[in-house]
Design a protein around this motif. Structure first.
Motif: not given
Length: 170
Positions: A14-24, A39-43, A54-58
């Motif tokens: 969830s934290l990494l997903t939030a980072a990807a959204v904010v990072g967008s 997003q690619h860093m988070v992947n 979990y990576g796919l879900a994120s």
């Protein structure tokens, strides 16, 4: 042996997903695509710390949120999700950080770009060749992969990578 609770992994995802959204918010247009290297860093971080599922879900959750917030396009789904799955499977098979970064580049830059073509043509009405999304996807994923590689290499050299992986597994 104690059964591992998925709550810790879900919280980290969830934290990494939030980072990807904010990072967008740090994105740039290349042709008809919005490139979001975070997003690619988070992947890659999800692949190393959490695994391919979990990576796919994120990646799916981040793509959905980015689209709902107007920060991305439908092309975020195939690009990020295919990349997350390929780099997650690569790390699970090899435990090699460089191979994992290369898996993200192959997964997003080539396979994700090819998967984006029918979405762009059928759902978005954008006429393009099957390989038209490779350049923007590669630009974005190479940038994010380099950033993730530097972060993971620094963590590995300091011993932090092993510590973080052990904390996730407990």
């Amino acid at each position: 042996m104690r059964r591992q609770s998925p709550i810790k992994k879900l919280a980290i995802a969830s934290l990494l997903t939030a980072a990807a959204v904010v990072g967008s918010l740090i994105s740039f247009p290349v042709l008809s695509s919005r490139c979001s290297p975070v997003q690619h860093m988070v992947n890659i971080l999800c692949a190393v710390f959490l695994g391919p599922g979990y990576g796919l879900a994120s990646a799916f959750a981040a793509s959905l949120l980015r689209n709902l917030l107007g920060l991305g396009s439908l092309l975020a789904f195939p690009g990020s999700m295919v990349g997350a799955l390929v780099c997650g499977l690569t790390y699970a098979a090899t435990r090699n950080l460089a191979a994992t970064c290369a898996g993200e580049i192959l997964g997003t830059g080539i396979l994700g770009a090819l998967a984006a073509w029918p979405i762009a043509n059928l759902l978005m009405g954008q006429e393009a060749a099957a390989y038209a999304y490779m350049v923007p996807f590669l630009v974005s994923t190479v940038g994010g992969s380099v950033i993730a590689g530097m972060v993971l290499l620094a963590l590995k050299r300091s011993g932090g990578l092993d510590t973080m992986q052990a904390l996730v597994e407990r």
